[in-house]
Each structure stands twice: as C-alpha cells, then as structure tokens.
Enzyme design. Structure first.
Site, PDB file in Angstrom:
ATOM      1  N   ASP A  62       0.847  -1.200   0.000  1.00  0.00           N
ATOM      2  CA  ASP A  62       0.000   0.000   0.000  1.00  0.00           C
ATOM      3  C   ASP A  62       0.881   1.249   0.000  1.00  0.00           C
ATOM      4  OD1 ASP A  62      -2.314  -1.508   0.173  1.00  0.00           O
ATOM      5  OD2 ASP A  62      -2.672  -1.120   2.289  1.00  0.00           O
ATOM      6  N   ARG A  73      -1.330  -0.618  -8.514  1.00  0.00           N
ATOM      7  CA  ARG A  73      -2.732  -0.325  -8.171  1.00  0.00           C
ATOM      8  C   ARG A  73      -2.844   1.204  -8.202  1.00  0.00           C
ATOM      9  NH1 ARG A  73      -3.784  -1.036  -2.185  1.00  0.00           N
ATOM     10  NH2 ARG A  73      -4.308  -3.198  -2.605  1.00  0.00           N
TER      11      ARG A  73
HETATM   12  P1  FDA Z   1     -14.146   9.446  -4.654  1.00  0.00           P
HETATM   13  O1  FDA Z   1     -13.618   9.670  -3.283  1.00  0.00           O
HETATM   14  O2  FDA Z   1     -14.166  10.594  -5.610  1.00  0.00           O
HETATM   15  O3  FDA Z   1     -15.589   8.844  -4.512  1.00  0.00           O
HETATM   16  C1  FDA Z   1     -16.406   8.552  -5.625  1.00  0.00           C
HETATM   17  C2  FDA Z   1     -17.680   7.900  -5.153  1.00  0.00           C
HETATM   18  O4  FDA Z   1     -17.364   6.626  -4.613  1.00  0.00           O
HETATM   19  C3  FDA Z   1     -18.402   8.617  -4.024  1.00  0.00           C
HETATM   20  O5  FDA Z   1     -19.255   9.610  -4.485  1.00  0.00           O
HETATM   21  C4  FDA Z   1     -19.149   7.473  -3.362  1.00  0.00           C
HETATM   22  O6  FDA Z   1     -20.286   7.137  -4.088  1.00  0.00           O
HETATM   23  C5  FDA Z   1     -18.167   6.331  -3.471  1.00  0.00           C
HETATM   24  N1  FDA Z   1     -17.300   6.230  -2.291  1.00  0.00           N
HETATM   25  C6  FDA Z   1     -15.985   6.551  -2.219  1.00  0.00           C
HETATM   26  N2  FDA Z   1     -15.491   6.305  -0.988  1.00  0.00           N
HETATM   27  C7  FDA Z   1     -16.520   5.836  -0.266  1.00  0.00           C
HETATM   28  C8  FDA Z   1     -16.657   5.413   1.073  1.00  0.00           C
HETATM   29  N3  FDA Z   1     -15.654   5.416   1.930  1.00  0.00           N
HETATM   30  N4  FDA Z   1     -17.877   4.983   1.484  1.00  0.00           N
HETATM   31  C9  FDA Z   1     -18.927   4.954   0.636  1.00  0.00           C
HETATM   32  N5  FDA Z   1     -18.841   5.341  -0.656  1.00  0.00           N
HETATM   33  C10 FDA Z   1     -17.672   5.790  -1.095  1.00  0.00           C
HETATM   34  N6  FDA Z   1      -5.342   5.166  -0.766  1.00  0.00           N
HETATM   35  C11 FDA Z   1      -4.033   5.397  -0.493  1.00  0.00           C
HETATM   36  O7  FDA Z   1      -3.640   6.540  -0.279  1.00  0.00           O
HETATM   37  N7  FDA Z   1      -3.146   4.349  -0.482  1.00  0.00           N
HETATM   38  C12 FDA Z   1      -3.522   3.067  -0.756  1.00  0.00           C
HETATM   39  O8  FDA Z   1      -2.689   2.158  -0.736  1.00  0.00           O
HETATM   40  C13 FDA Z   1      -4.896   2.836  -1.047  1.00  0.00           C
HETATM   41  N8  FDA Z   1      -5.352   1.575  -1.349  1.00  0.00           N
HETATM   42  C14 FDA Z   1      -6.645   1.413  -1.779  1.00  0.00           C
HETATM   43  C15 FDA Z   1      -7.086   0.153  -2.209  1.00  0.00           C
HETATM   44  C16 FDA Z   1      -8.349  -0.001  -2.740  1.00  0.00           C
HETATM   45  C17 FDA Z   1      -8.776  -1.337  -3.237  1.00  0.00           C
HETATM   46  C18 FDA Z   1      -9.231   1.134  -2.829  1.00  0.00           C
HETATM   47  C19 FDA Z   1     -10.584   1.009  -3.448  1.00  0.00           C
HETATM   48  C20 FDA Z   1      -8.819   2.344  -2.371  1.00  0.00           C
HETATM   49  C21 FDA Z   1      -7.545   2.510  -1.825  1.00  0.00           C
HETATM   50  N9  FDA Z   1      -7.120   3.737  -1.345  1.00  0.00           N
HETATM   51  C22 FDA Z   1      -5.788   3.916  -1.037  1.00  0.00           C
HETATM   52  C23 FDA Z   1      -8.115   4.823  -1.076  1.00  0.00           C
HETATM   53  C24 FDA Z   1      -8.226   5.788  -2.245  1.00  0.00           C
HETATM   54  O9  FDA Z   1      -7.065   6.560  -2.353  1.00  0.00           O
HETATM   55  C25 FDA Z   1      -9.444   6.727  -2.076  1.00  0.00           C
HETATM   56  O10 FDA Z   1      -9.285   7.468  -0.900  1.00  0.00           O
HETATM   57  C26 FDA Z   1     -10.775   6.009  -2.021  1.00  0.00           C
HETATM   58  O11 FDA Z   1     -10.827   4.915  -2.881  1.00  0.00           O
HETATM   59  C27 FDA Z   1     -11.919   6.984  -2.409  1.00  0.00           C
HETATM   60  O12 FDA Z   1     -11.733   7.431  -3.714  1.00  0.00           O
HETATM   61  P2  FDA Z   1     -12.633   6.974  -4.970  1.00  0.00           P
HETATM   62  O13 FDA Z   1     -11.715   6.658  -6.078  1.00  0.00           O
HETATM   63  O14 FDA Z   1     -13.503   5.864  -4.579  1.00  0.00           O
HETATM   64  O15 FDA Z   1     -13.388   8.278  -5.414  1.00  0.00           O
END
Ligand code: FDA
Length: 308
Positions: free
Chosen positions: A132, A185
C-alpha cells in the site's frame, strides 16, 4: 481539500481517540461497516464469501506505524499466517501490506527485509504481495523498497505497488514503473497532502486518474484500478472497449463494504473485481479515512450512535 475531509483525516491521527474507540464495543460495532472483523478467521470467512460472488480478494491486517522492530515482526507474522491459510483453503486472495507497519519509520532495513521475506513466501505459495502507499513523506522510501525487491530475478512479479493520482509526481512514477514491469494499483489517494505535492481540487485529481489509468491499461502489464467513482470506471471501460483491450488484462479494485452494487455489476459485465478486505483490532485510522471520503458515512455513524 474540503474542510470535513481534512478534519476526519486529522482525527484519524489522534492517539487518544484511537485508543478509546478501538477498545469500545460501540466502536467495534460501527467499524464493522468497513472492517471484516477482529481476527484472521473473520477475514478468511469474508474472503470465502466474496470469492463465492465471483470476486478476487486482497487482505489487509490493519495497523500502521509500529514503534519497534518487535512489533513489526509480529505484524509480519500475521501476513505469513495469511499466506499459508490462503493457500491451504485455496482462496483467491493476495495480501496488502503497509510498510510503516513493517517498521519503515523505526528501521527501514527491517521493513525491506520483511517485504523481501513476504515476497519470497508469496512466490513459494504462488501468491502476490501488494504494498500500500501511505503519505507523501514515504513515497520515495516505499517505491525504493518495492523496486529493489522486484529487481531480484527470482521475485519479479511477486510484489506490486500503489500509485496515488493526487500526487503531481505520479505521471513520472508510472512511466518508470511500467518500464520496470511492475504491477500498479492506481488509487486517488487518501491522506492530507499540501498543494506543493498534491492536486488540491477533485477535478484535477480525477483528470490525472483518467490519464494515468489509460497509460496503465495500454501497458500490457496486469494492473488494478482502485476506485468507486463511476466516472473513473466509465472512462476505463470506454477506453478498453475502444482499444480492444481484453477485460482479463486488468482488474477493478474496491473496498469491502463500499458500493457493493457496483462491484456486482462489474462482475456481471465480465470485469475482474478485487475486494480489499481489512480486518484486525487497529481499525480506527482506516475507518476514519473512510468517513473522510464520504460525508454520508458520517450520517450513518451518527444514526448508529443515536440508536444506542
Ligand atoms: P471518490 O472519493 O471521488 O468517490 C467517488 C464515489 O465513490 C463517491 O461519491 C461514493 O459514491 C463512493 N465512495 C468513495 N469512498 C466511499 C466510502 N468510503 N464509502 C462509501 N462510498 C464511497 N489510498 C491510499 O492513499 N493508499 C492506498 O494504498 C490505497 N489503497 C486502496 C485500495 C483499494 C482497493 C481502494 C478502493 C482504495 C484505496 N485507497 C488507497 C483509497 C483511495 O485513495 C481513495 O481514498 C478512495 O478509494 C476513495 O476514492 P474513490 O476513487 O472511490 O473516489
């Protein structure tokens, strides 16, 4: 960054609150929205159930920033036990590891030795270790360790990295990682970063995410696109259709308990989906980062508190 998000990220670092929350029964109950349980067995059970729904898994034994080598070794033992249990039960799961939990801050050489051992173990049982990415003060150290492990011919392909689209440097990092043949990732990034290192506006982070995902998808290396953002997902699926890139050449990744509807839809459309399943007693910082991402999650928390 919106003030609410910054506030929750700051709270995620509060030691006093963390101690109180992690020990309270109510806290454990609330965390179950995003955390599979407190024990290895809980995580394995959740992995089996997710596998049955046609999705891959990555397991995260929660914990970050240990303060001694001993603690780091203990945290590594949990991952070794997971690799064995995954193999024994024939689960479709790999592991996601934070290097601060493996001692990166107290002893970087120990963290590198642990990452190497985990990659060796993963190689032996036919598995894979994802490292990560944490805050930007650790990006170089994390990339350095993953690159050196991957550069060992016998471990090539057994370890992968995470890149955060909010960082200005990520275009350059992705070019280098693709040249090295490293599996990435791609996520947006979950920490509080200053504007000198990270895009401050969501539109810029999203724009960078789309650009980076196109680069990765064009590379013919198996990468993961980690997001719940339908706009990011639609951009990726449109791109692969246009370029005739097979869905088997990459995967989407999402967090346990987040947008399960979207996870199921993507599987139904023939895409690979991997669910990130965290478990363990040190759930507080992870949980607070999830609240930071979505204000609606705070309402969910408040409703549960009122019900108590
Ligand atoms: P964004 O935050 O713009 O959200 C888009 C939409 O997704 C929202 O409107 C909502 O509908 C949904 N959504 C997003 N988060 C949600 C939540 N918590 N609860 C409910 N709905 C939600 N970060 C990092 O810094 N280092 C890492 O190693 C990782 N590893 C990692 C692994 C995996 C498998 C995932 C999915 C994410 C990570 N992250 C991470 C976290 C990542 O950086 C980010 O903070 C979150 O995924 C939220 O961003 P989105 O891309 O989902 O979009």
């Amino acid at each position: 960054m919106p003030p609410m998000r910054s506030a929750f990220i700051a709270l995620s670092r509060n030691r006093l609150l963390r101690g109180l929350a992690e020990r309270s029964r109510l806290g454990v109950r609330l965390s179950s929205r995003f955390v599979a349980g407190m024990e290895i067995e809980d995580a394995l059970r959740a992995a089996e159930s997710v596998n049955k729904q046609g999705m891959h898994v990555t397991l995260d034994s929660l914990g970050e920033s240990v303060s001694s080598g001993e603690e780091a070794e203990k945290a590594a033992d949990v991952y070794h036990a997971l690799l064995d249990a995954i193999a024994e039960r024939k689960l479709d799961a790999n592991i996601s590891v934070k290097l601060t939990q493996m001692g990166l801050i107290v002893d970087p050489q120990l963290a590198e030795a642990i990452a190497t051992n985990l990659a060796e173990h993963a190689k032996y049982v036919g598995n894979f270790v994802r490292i990560d990415m944490e805050d930007s003060a650790l990006t170089d150290a994390t990339l350095g360790i993953v690159r050196r492990v991957h550069a060992r011919p016998e471990l090539r392909g057994s370890i992968g990295i995470v890149i955060q689209a909010y960082l200005h440097r990520s275009q350059m990092d992705v070019d280098r990682l693709i040249a090295d043949g490293l599996r990435v990732r791609l996520c947006k990034g979950a920490y509080n970063e200053p504007p000198e290192v990270a895009f401050a506006h969501k539109e810029d982070v999203d724009g960078n995410y789309v650009q980076l995902s196109k680069k990765l998808l064009s590379s013919s290396i198996y990468h993961g696109l980690a997001t719940h953002d339908e706009k990011m997902i639609t951009a990726a699926t449109a791109f692969v259709k246009k370029r005739r890139i097979s869905p088997s050449q990459f995967e989407f990744q999402m967090l346990y308990g987040v947008r399960r509807d979207l996870q199921r839809n993507l599987v139904a459309e023939g895409y690979n989906v991997r669910v990130y399943i965290p478990f363990g007693r040190e759930w507080y910082p992870y949980f607070m980062r999830r609240l930071a991402e979505r204000p609606a999650n705070v309402l969910f928390l408040a409703k549960n508190l009122l019900r108590k």
